[in-house]
Design a protein around this motif. Structure first.
Motif, PDB file in Angstrom:
ATOM      1  N   ALA A  93       0.811  -1.208  -0.043  1.00 56.64           N
ATOM      2  CA  ALA A  93      -0.080   0.101   0.094  1.00 56.64           C
ATOM      3  C   ALA A  93       0.994   1.230   0.022  1.00 56.64           C
ATOM      4  O   ALA A  93       0.837   2.054  -0.793  1.00 56.64           O
ATOM      5  CB  ALA A  93      -1.023  -0.036   1.293  1.00 56.64           C
ATOM      6  N   ASN A  94       1.835   1.301   0.829  1.00 55.25           N
ATOM      7  CA  ASN A  94       2.931   2.482   0.726  1.00 55.25           C
ATOM      8  C   ASN A  94       3.472   2.637  -0.395  1.00 55.25           C
ATOM      9  O   ASN A  94       3.531   3.886  -1.073  1.00 55.25           O
ATOM     10  CB  ASN A  94       3.867   2.129   1.998  1.00 55.25           C
ATOM     11  CG  ASN A  94       3.334   2.467   3.476  1.00 55.25           C
ATOM     12  OD1 ASN A  94       2.623   3.264   3.240  1.00 55.25           O
ATOM     13  ND2 ASN A  94       4.146   2.298   4.281  1.00 55.25           N
ATOM     14  N   VAL A  95       4.079   1.518  -1.102  1.00 53.77           N
ATOM     15  CA  VAL A  95       4.854   1.877  -2.216  1.00 53.77           C
ATOM     16  C   VAL A  95       3.822   2.272  -3.413  1.00 53.77           C
ATOM     17  O   VAL A  95       4.187   3.181  -3.886  1.00 53.77           O
ATOM     18  CB  VAL A  95       5.390   0.365  -2.906  1.00 53.77           C
ATOM     19  CG1 VAL A  95       6.125   0.528  -4.058  1.00 53.77           C
ATOM     20  CG2 VAL A  95       6.405  -0.091  -1.672  1.00 53.77           C
ATOM     21  N   LYS A  96       2.601   1.607  -3.342  1.00 55.61           N
ATOM     22  CA  LYS A  96       1.628   2.097  -4.546  1.00 55.61           C
ATOM     23  C   LYS A  96       1.371   3.458  -4.140  1.00 55.61           C
ATOM     24  O   LYS A  96       1.112   4.267  -5.106  1.00 55.61           O
ATOM     25  CB  LYS A  96       0.442   1.071  -4.300  1.00 55.61           C
ATOM     26  CG  LYS A  96      -0.327   1.144  -5.571  1.00 55.61           C
ATOM     27  CD  LYS A  96      -1.192  -0.142  -5.589  1.00 55.61           C
ATOM     28  CE  LYS A  96      -2.493  -0.043  -6.611  1.00 55.61           C
ATOM     29  NZ  LYS A  96      -2.385   0.844  -7.837  1.00 55.61           N
ATOM     30  N   ASN A  97       0.921   3.924  -3.002  1.00 58.16           N
ATOM     31  CA  ASN A  97       0.587   5.448  -2.625  1.00 58.16           C
ATOM     32  C   ASN A  97       1.719   6.289  -3.261  1.00 58.16           C
ATOM     33  O   ASN A  97       1.575   7.415  -3.756  1.00 58.16           O
ATOM     34  CB  ASN A  97       0.581   5.520  -1.208  1.00 58.16           C
ATOM     35  CG  ASN A  97      -0.927   5.303  -0.693  1.00 58.16           C
ATOM     36  OD1 ASN A  97      -1.740   5.607  -1.778  1.00 58.16           O
ATOM     37  ND2 ASN A  97      -1.196   5.125   0.466  1.00 58.16           N
ATOM     38  N   ARG A  98       2.769   5.954  -2.969  1.00 55.96           N
ATOM     39  CA  ARG A  98       4.066   6.879  -3.306  1.00 55.96           C
ATOM     40  C   ARG A  98       4.353   6.949  -4.738  1.00 55.96           C
ATOM     41  O   ARG A  98       4.384   8.067  -5.186  1.00 55.96           O
ATOM     42  CB  ARG A  98       5.422   6.205  -2.496  1.00 55.96           C
ATOM     43  CG  ARG A  98       5.399   6.301  -0.970  1.00 55.96           C
ATOM     44  CD  ARG A  98       6.532   7.382  -0.458  1.00 55.96           C
ATOM     45  NE  ARG A  98       6.469   7.141   0.938  1.00 55.96           N
ATOM     46  CZ  ARG A  98       7.627   7.020   1.496  1.00 55.96           C
ATOM     47  NH1 ARG A  98       8.988   7.039   0.910  1.00 55.96           N
ATOM     48  NH2 ARG A  98       7.854   6.927   2.830  1.00 55.96           N
ATOM     49  N   LEU A  99       4.095   5.590  -5.513  1.00 55.27           N
ATOM     50  CA  LEU A  99       4.352   5.854  -6.805  1.00 55.27           C
ATOM     51  C   LEU A  99       3.414   6.567  -7.302  1.00 55.27           C
ATOM     52  O   LEU A  99       3.641   7.323  -8.192  1.00 55.27           O
ATOM     53  CB  LEU A  99       4.319   4.368  -7.245  1.00 55.27           C
ATOM     54  CG  LEU A  99       4.410   4.222  -8.793  1.00 55.27           C
ATOM     55  CD1 LEU A  99       5.752   4.569  -9.220  1.00 55.27           C
ATOM     56  CD2 LEU A  99       4.373   2.836  -9.216  1.00 55.27           C
ATOM     57  N   GLU A 100       1.931   6.458  -6.821  1.00 55.69           N
ATOM     58  CA  GLU A 100       0.919   7.214  -7.579  1.00 55.69           C
ATOM     59  C   GLU A 100       1.099   8.817  -7.404  1.00 55.69           C
ATOM     60  O   GLU A 100       0.829   9.468  -8.199  1.00 55.69           O
ATOM     61  CB  GLU A 100      -0.317   6.765  -7.038  1.00 55.69           C
ATOM     62  CG  GLU A 100      -0.885   5.434  -7.751  1.00 55.69           C
ATOM     63  CD  GLU A 100      -1.911   4.700  -6.780  1.00 55.69           C
ATOM     64  OE1 GLU A 100      -2.467   3.631  -7.359  1.00 55.69           O
ATOM     65  OE2 GLU A 100      -2.504   5.397  -6.042  1.00 55.69           O
TER      66      GLU A 100
END
Ligand code: SF4
Length: 433
Positions: A407-414
């Motif tokens: 979730a963290n990685v996806k959020n940051r990437l987005e």
């Protein structure tokens, strides 16, 4: 609860070729003792594969075992085993995965027992962990340790003295040591032949990396790139098999360019390139497919990365040279990414942003890899200042599944991709009122 259906990865000829090469090498390792062959353990950056082959020694690479165990979801248990034996949470997780594997009977990623090494060959290129790692491994085995000390490029370049110093050690320490261990006499013409083969593969490899300058890019130079570096970074550089692998790969990529296709992904062809990124730092291996999917689902393709340079910066022009065999081995070791200082790594990232017309720099900061992570914040700020392109951080780990938070990685990437969008809108000429 029903299990998620596994998506079948598309296999091209080069992928099948590499798979069979890796399997054959593990087979060679597991049967080495019964066939009377000697085994070396050695690391990827600055590896002396062509030289090792001159002594009929089989090459075992602990980092590759850790990666393979990570991708097969086995590394978590091995790391816990090493921690149980007193290794701290902060230690590089390749090291702990390796020590855990040794402690649990030294079964390799394919489940077959790996042989005890006859020699630990440490070509020391910049990461202090390499030295500590082999000190620990040495306690387990009663075998010879050979260390090639490669001076750090602290001033951003290698000098003649540094090169001479490495060549002197090759002549006086490494070659006599490998002769002693293997009982095989060194033949420089055999080395020249392997180096000739290496340089052919290196030409194809650079062509493949540079194909990402096209729009759309026919390759992903990080997620796809980690497969492309496999043979050249490991036990195959210098073999006709590696040359053949890169010839096949080049042919496939040329065809993709002709067809106007994007990179191949585990779910087939990538369509609709929206973002072109440069990535600094190694990938996460335990959730590799999920990590990759986050990028291609958003239309993000990586057009160049630093990780695909840890085993050599061929795109800056270096080739193994059969006419200067020992000198070119020295140059190779000196020029590895891990042996370069921070300013030259920043210059390289800036060059990639410009040469590959990228939208910005994304840093994957690896919790347990100090060698890569130290200075990345400075790199990020400096790249933003020099290029005016946005840069951002995500944080994961190499092979410790506890440190991959989807979730963290996806959020940051987005959020990062949104930053790129905003920047583009800001740069677009204003419509007339
Ligand atoms: S470079 Fe990073 S991943 Fe490799 S051994 Fe050093 S600390 Fe571990």
């Amino acid at each position: 609860m029903s299990a998620k259906p596994q998506v079948e990865i598309v296999k091209e000829a080069s992928m099948l070729k590499q798979k069979s090469m890796i399997e054959a090498n593990y087979e060679k390792l597991s049967t080495a003792k019964e066939k009377g062959r000697k085994v070396a353990s050695t690391f990827v950056p600055g590896n002396l594969n062509e030289l090792i082959m001159c002594f009929d020694i089989v090459n075992n690479l602990p980092e590759i075992n850790a990666i393979q165990n990570g991708m097969r979801k086995k590394s978590g248990g091995l790391i816990m085993e090493a921690e149980k034996r007193g290794h701290s949470e902060d230690v590089c997780t390749y090291v702990k995965a390796d020590l855990g594997m040794i402690a649990k009977g030294n079964l390799g990623p394919d489940g077959q027992k790996l042989p005890d090494p006859d020699v630990l060959l440490l070509s020391y290129t910049g990461c202090f962990t390499f030295m500590k790692w082999f000190e620990l491994v040495r306690e387990q085995y009663n075998c010879e340790t050979l260390m090639l000390h490669v001076p750090y490029e602290g001033d951003g370049h290698a000098t003649k003295n540094m090169r001479d110093y490495v060549v002197k050690q090759l002549k006086e320490v490494i070659i006599p040591g490998l002769e002693r261990v293997s009982g095989v006499k060194f033949d420089i013409d055999r080395l020249r032949q392997y180096l000739k083969e290496s340089s052919k593969a290196e030409d194809h490899f650079v062509w493949v990396l540079e194909s990402a300058k096209n729009k759309p890019s026919p390759i992903d130079a990080y997620f796809g790139g980690v497969y492309y570096v496999g043979p050249i970074f490991t036990a195959f550089r210098g073999t006709p098999d590696a040359t053949e692998y890169y010839r096949l790969l080049r042919e496939e990529v040329a065809q993709r360019m002709k067809d106007g296709k994007g990179p191949i992904t585990p779910e087939g062809d990538f369509k609709g390139e929206k973002y072109r990124l440069i990535v600094e730092g190694p990938p996460n291996w335990t959730s590799f497919r999920d990590f990759w999917k986050m990028f291609y689902d958003e239309g993000a393709v990586v057009v160049a990365s630093s990780y695909t340079k840890v085993g050599g910066l061929y795109d800056l022009g270096f080739r193994h040279d059969p006419d200067n065999p020992l000198e070119s081995l020295a140059d190779y070791c000196l020029g590895c990414y891990t042996n370069r200082n921070l300013p030259s790594r920043i210059d390289l990232m800036e060059k990639y942003i410009n040469d590959y017309q990228a939208d910005g720099l994304l840093v994957n900061s690896i919790k347990s890899c100090n060698s890569f992570s130290a200075g990345q914040l400075l790199m990020l700020r400096e790249i933003e200042r020099r290029t005016g392109k946005p840069a951002a951080f995500i944080e994961t780990d190499l092979v410790d599944p506890r440190y991959f938070s989807p979730a963290n990685v996806k959020n940051r990437l987005e959020s990062y991709l949104q930053m790129i969008e905003q920047k583009r809108r800001g740069a677009a000429p204003k419509a007339a009122a």
